[in-house]
Design a protein around this motif. Structure first.
Motif: not given
Ligand code: 13P
Ligand code: SF4
Length: 354
Positions: A56, A95, A119-121, A147, A211-212, A214, A239, A308, A310-311
Motif C-alpha cells: 500500500y 504499519v 491500524c484500525s483493526l 493485524n 478496517c476504516h 475496507h 477485509e 490507509c 496509517f500506512m
C-alpha cells in the motif's frame, strides 16, 4: 552515480498513479524525491540495511525498494522475507504491527521503523476481553489475524494472515473438533472464513472489528464498478465490507470472476489470469504496483481515494531521517521477551499452515 531522476519519477507517477494520488507529484516534488531516494539508496547499501515495503505504500518507497534490492509485499511476505534474510538490520515501511511481528520472530536482529503507525483493526483490541473469553472457554482456541498488537498475539493460539485464514480455521477444527474458536479482530474476514468453510455463527465467536478503509468498500461500489467495466475480473481483499454480499453472488453462480485475495495474492492472480482488466477492491496504493509490474493489463481501483492514513504515515522523508540516524533507539522496534516468546509460538503455528 544518481540512479533516480525527477524526470523519470514524474513520468512513472503520471502514467501509473495520476488517479490514486491526484496532485501529489508535480515535477519539482519528484526532483526532491529523486534526491532523497538517491541518498537513501546510498545509506541502505553503506549500512547494509534491508528495506521491506508494504504493497500500500507510496510509489517512491516502492521504487526505492525495487532499486535497493529490497522487497515489496503483503504482511505474510514481509514476515517471511525478514525471517529468510541474513541482514542484521531491517527497516519496515509498513504499519507498526508488521514490524513488531518481525521483531517477535527475530529477537537477535535490529528492526527499525520510521514512525509508529497504528491500524484500525489492531488498535481497539482489548486483551482483557480475550482473557475473559479464555476463562469462559478453557478448551477454546484463540485465532488472531496478524493485524493485532504483540500482547493480543501473546494471548492467541494461532496467528493467521489474509492468505491463510480459512486454512488455519479448518486446521484448528479438524485437530480440536470440540474446541470453540474465538476469531479476532475483523468481522469481514471472519465472514469470509465462515462462508468458505460453510460454518455458521454458532461455531465461532467473532470480535466485531473492521478496517476504516475496507469497511467502506461496499456492495454498491462493486456493482457500479462491475457495470462500468463489465469485462473486468474482481480482486477483493477479504477485509472489505462487500465480502458477504460478493460471496453470496458467487454461491448463486452470478459472478465467476470474483477472487478473494491477500494483497500479494492479487499480484499473482493478475499475472496468471486470462482477464485483461481488473477491478481492485482494497487500499488504492496497491494499484500503483499492479500497473507498474503488469503494464499489459488494466487496473481500476474500486475507490481511488481509499487510502490507509496509517500506512501513509511512512514517507520517504521520515525513512531518510531514520536511515541517517539508524542507531537512534527511537526508531527501533522492541517487544518485551515475555510477550514475544508467547506470541512467537502462535505466529509460527499459523505460518506452518497454508
Ligand atoms: P495483506 O496481508 O493482504 O497485505 O493485508 C494487510 C492489511 O493490512 C490489509 O489491510
Ligand atoms: Fe490496518 Fe486497514 Fe490500514 Fe490495513 S488498511 S493497515 S487493516 S487500517
Amino acid at each position: 552515480m544518481q540512479r533516480f531522476t525527477g524526470e523519470a519519477l514524474y513520468k512513472l507517477f503520471r502514467a501509473n498513479a495520476a488517479d490514486i494520488y491526484a496532485g501529489r507529484y508535480p515535477l519539482e516534488y519528484c526532483e526532491r524525491l529523486a534526491d532523497m531516494a538517491n541518498e537513501a539508496l546510498e545509506l541502505l547499501s553503506q549500512r547494509h540495511v534491508l528495506l521491506l515495503v508494504h504493497n500500500y505504500q507510496y510509489p517512491e518507497l516502492q521504487e526505492l525498494a525495487r532499486d535497493a534490492g529490497g522487497y515489496i509485499g503483503d504482511s505474510y511476505g514481509l514476515t517471511l522475507k525478514a525471517k529468510e534474510t541474513d541482514y542484521e538490520t531491517i527497516v519496515f515501511c509498513s504499519v507498526a504491527f508488521m514490524a513488531e511481528t518481525a521483531a517477535i520472530l527475530l529477537p537477535d536482529r535490529r528492526v527499525l521503523i520510521p514512525a509508529r503507525p497504528g491500524c484500525s483493526l489492531a488498535d481497539p483490541v482489548d486483551v482483557e476481553e480475550i482473557r475473559k473469553w479464555k476463562t469462559r472457554n478453557p478448551d477454546g482456541k484463540v485465532m488472531s489475524y496478524i493485524n493485532t498488537k504483540p500482547d493480543a498475539k501473546a494471548e492467541s493460539d494461532y496467528i493467521c494472515t489474509s492468505r491463510n485464514a480459512p486454512a488455519v480455521v479448518a486446521h484448528v477444527r479438524s485437530r480440536f473438533p470440540n474446541a470453540r474458536i474465538y476469531f479476532l479482530p475483523d468481522k469481514y474476514l471472519a465472514a469470509h472464513v465462515m462462508r468458505t468453510l460453510q460454518i455458521g455463527p454458532g461455531d465461532m465467536d467473532v470480535w466485531e472489528g473492521a478496517c476504516h478503509v475496507h469497511k467502506d468498500l461496499n456492495e454498491h461500489m462493486i456493482e457500479n464498478a462491475s457495470e462500468e467495466h463489465s469485462e473486468a475480473e474482481l480482486l477483493i481483499h477479504p477485509e472489505c465490507g462487500c465480502t458477504s454480499a460478493c460471496l453470496a453472488r458467487i454461491a448463486a453462480g452470478a459472478s465467476p470472476g470474483i477472487q478473494f485475495l491477500s494483497t500479494e495474492g492479487m499480484l499473482k492472480r493478475a499475472r496468471e489470469s486470462s482477464a485483461k482488466e481488473f477491478i481492485v477492491a482494497t487500499e488504492a496504493g496497491i494499484v500503483y504496483r499492479l500497473r507498474r509490474e503488469i503494464p499489459e493489463k488494466v487496473f481500476h481501483p474500486v475507490l481511488s481515494t481509499a487510502h490507509c492514513k496509517f500506512m501513509k504515515e511512512i514517507t520517504l522523508e521520515n525513512l531518510l531521517a531514520c536511515l541517517r540516524d539508524d542507531k537512534n533507539e527511537a526508531f527501533e522496534v522492541r517487544v518485551p521477551p515475555e510477550i514475544a516468546n508467547k506470541a512467537r509460538h502462535a505466529i509460527e503455528e499459523g505460518m506452518r499452515i497454508q
